[in-house]
Design a protein around this motif. Sequence first.
Motif, PDB file in Angstrom:
ATOM      1  N   TYR A   1       0.809  -1.294  -0.139  1.00 52.77           N
ATOM      2  CA  TYR A   1       0.069   0.008  -0.220  1.00 52.77           C
ATOM      3  C   TYR A   1       0.799   1.313  -0.149  1.00 52.77           C
ATOM      4  N   LEU A   2       1.818   1.466   0.910  1.00 54.96           N
ATOM      5  CA  LEU A   2       2.724   2.608   1.229  1.00 54.96           C
ATOM      6  C   LEU A   2       3.549   2.883  -0.169  1.00 54.96           C
ATOM      7  N   ALA A   3       3.859   1.745  -0.813  1.00 53.84           N
ATOM      8  CA  ALA A   3       4.877   1.933  -1.978  1.00 53.84           C
ATOM      9  C   ALA A   3       4.077   2.504  -3.297  1.00 53.84           C
ATOM     10  N   THR A   4       2.709   2.396  -3.170  1.00 58.99           N
ATOM     11  CA  THR A   4       1.888   3.017  -4.275  1.00 58.99           C
ATOM     12  C   THR A   4       1.800   4.535  -4.200  1.00 58.99           C
ATOM     13  N   MET A   5       2.075   5.032  -3.069  1.00 59.84           N
ATOM     14  CA  MET A   5       1.914   6.277  -2.606  1.00 59.84           C
ATOM     15  C   MET A   5       0.787   6.845  -2.527  1.00 59.84           C
TER      16      MET A   5
ATOM     17  N   THR B   1       1.229  -1.869  12.454  1.00 53.17           N
ATOM     18  CA  THR B   1       0.828  -0.389  11.559  1.00 53.17           C
ATOM     19  C   THR B   1       1.461   0.655  12.447  1.00 53.17           C
ATOM     20  N   ARG B   2       1.676   0.493  13.620  1.00 52.96           N
ATOM     21  CA  ARG B   2       1.960   1.633  14.508  1.00 52.96           C
ATOM     22  C   ARG B   2       3.333   1.971  14.232  1.00 52.96           C
ATOM     23  N   ASP B   3       4.054   1.262  13.769  1.00 58.43           N
ATOM     24  CA  ASP B   3       5.522   1.375  13.503  1.00 58.43           C
ATOM     25  C   ASP B   3       5.526   2.362  12.137  1.00 58.43           C
ATOM     26  N   TRP B   4       4.655   2.272  11.297  1.00 65.17           N
ATOM     27  CA  TRP B   4       4.540   3.386  10.136  1.00 65.17           C
ATOM     28  C   TRP B   4       3.287   4.329  10.341  1.00 65.17           C
TER      29      TRP B   4
ATOM     30  N   ASP C   1       3.988   7.423  10.657  1.00 65.75           N
ATOM     31  CA  ASP C   1       4.592   8.543   9.939  1.00 65.75           C
ATOM     32  C   ASP C   1       4.165   8.425   8.416  1.00 65.75           C
ATOM     33  N   CYS C   2       3.740   7.335   8.046  1.00 62.36           N
ATOM     34  CA  CYS C   2       3.639   6.956   6.392  1.00 62.36           C
ATOM     35  C   CYS C   2       2.221   6.858   6.112  1.00 62.36           C
ATOM     36  N   CYS C   3       1.295   6.782   7.184  1.00 58.42           N
ATOM     37  CA  CYS C   3      -0.229   6.536   7.013  1.00 58.42           C
ATOM     38  C   CYS C   3      -0.828   7.098   7.982  1.00 58.42           C
ATOM     39  N   ASP C   4      -2.246   6.805   7.998  1.00 56.42           N
ATOM     40  CA  ASP C   4      -3.209   7.058   9.032  1.00 56.42           C
ATOM     41  C   ASP C   4      -3.673   6.070   9.818  1.00 56.42           C
ATOM     42  N   LEU C   5      -3.687   6.189  11.001  1.00 59.02           N
ATOM     43  CA  LEU C   5      -3.987   4.970  11.889  1.00 59.02           C
ATOM     44  C   LEU C   5      -5.250   5.269  12.497  1.00 59.02           C
ATOM     45  N   ALA C   6      -6.197   4.515  12.722  1.00 57.96           N
ATOM     46  CA  ALA C   6      -7.829   4.782  13.324  1.00 57.96           C
ATOM     47  C   ALA C   6      -7.840   3.569  14.356  1.00 57.96           C
ATOM     48  N   SER C   7      -8.666   4.294  15.305  1.00 61.85           N
ATOM     49  CA  SER C   7      -8.830   3.225  16.776  1.00 61.85           C
ATOM     50  C   SER C   7     -10.505   3.170  16.797  1.00 61.85           C
TER      51      SER C   7
ATOM     52  N   THR D   1      -2.753  11.965  -0.260  1.00 57.16           N
ATOM     53  CA  THR D   1      -1.430  11.736   0.736  1.00 57.16           C
ATOM     54  C   THR D   1      -0.947  13.197   1.134  1.00 57.16           C
ATOM     55  N   PRO D   2      -0.713  13.277   2.405  1.00 57.94           N
ATOM     56  CA  PRO D   2       0.039  14.326   2.997  1.00 57.94           C
ATOM     57  C   PRO D   2       1.277  14.136   2.488  1.00 57.94           C
ATOM     58  N   ALA D   3       1.794  15.510   2.320  1.00 59.29           N
ATOM     59  CA  ALA D   3       3.311  15.774   2.014  1.00 59.29           C
ATOM     60  C   ALA D   3       4.309  14.947   2.966  1.00 59.29           C
TER      61      ALA D   3
END
Length: 230
Positions: free
Chosen positions: A156-160, A171-174, A176-182, A199-201
């Motif tokens: 997913y992340l590699a697609t930008m 997912t918590r380790d990432w 800074d690269c995606c959005d986490l929902a609880s 995707t945010p800059a």
Amino acid sequence: LVAKVDAVVCVSETLRERVTSMGRGDNTLLTHGVDVEMWRTPATDSRISPGWPADDKPIAMFWGLIDERLDHGWVASLCIDSSCRFVLAGPKANDLPGGYVDHGGHPMLISPEPIELGRIALGDLPAHAASAQVLVMPYIDAPVTRAMQPLKLKEYLATMKPVVVRDLPATRDWADCCDLASSAEQFVALVMERAKTGTPAAQLEARRRRLPGESWAAKAEQLAAVVRGH
């Protein structure tokens, strides 16, 4: 066996903790890699599934095994409470309507139902991702998901593309690269926001910085270093 081998390589933090508790704190963590270029640049001969939505609504996409690890409440919320189409690609582990089971084991119909494309060739998935607005991973929070290291997250992340996932150890380790929902409400809100804004800059920059170290070549070198050290 763990006590007798020369080196132990673990593929997740959960396994690493278990091996450490068995007296092998000298283990090495080696998670799976990702073909960064393949996901970033879809092949020119890629084919989009005929079941792909044809209207103008934004698309939230999931690919992988469709089974009880998906949170039916989150899926229902996304289908009912958002303006997005929810598309799933991959084999289904059961025959229940909509492909979901609630936590009590009873079938639950979701209306409007998610769009299930079935299996899609690996080489065609990057083109589908490029045609979606948001990539999602609405897993339940349970021991099985807290211990997993989902390959699709790095894909997913590699697609930008914007990525919205459940807040879990892997997912918590990432973050800074995606959005986490609880919660389901937060999940839907984030999906709708990213469908509009992209995707945010800061997330894009974090991915460009971190993903080269997650390539299969980098992982092979890490494993080779372990072997050479013994």
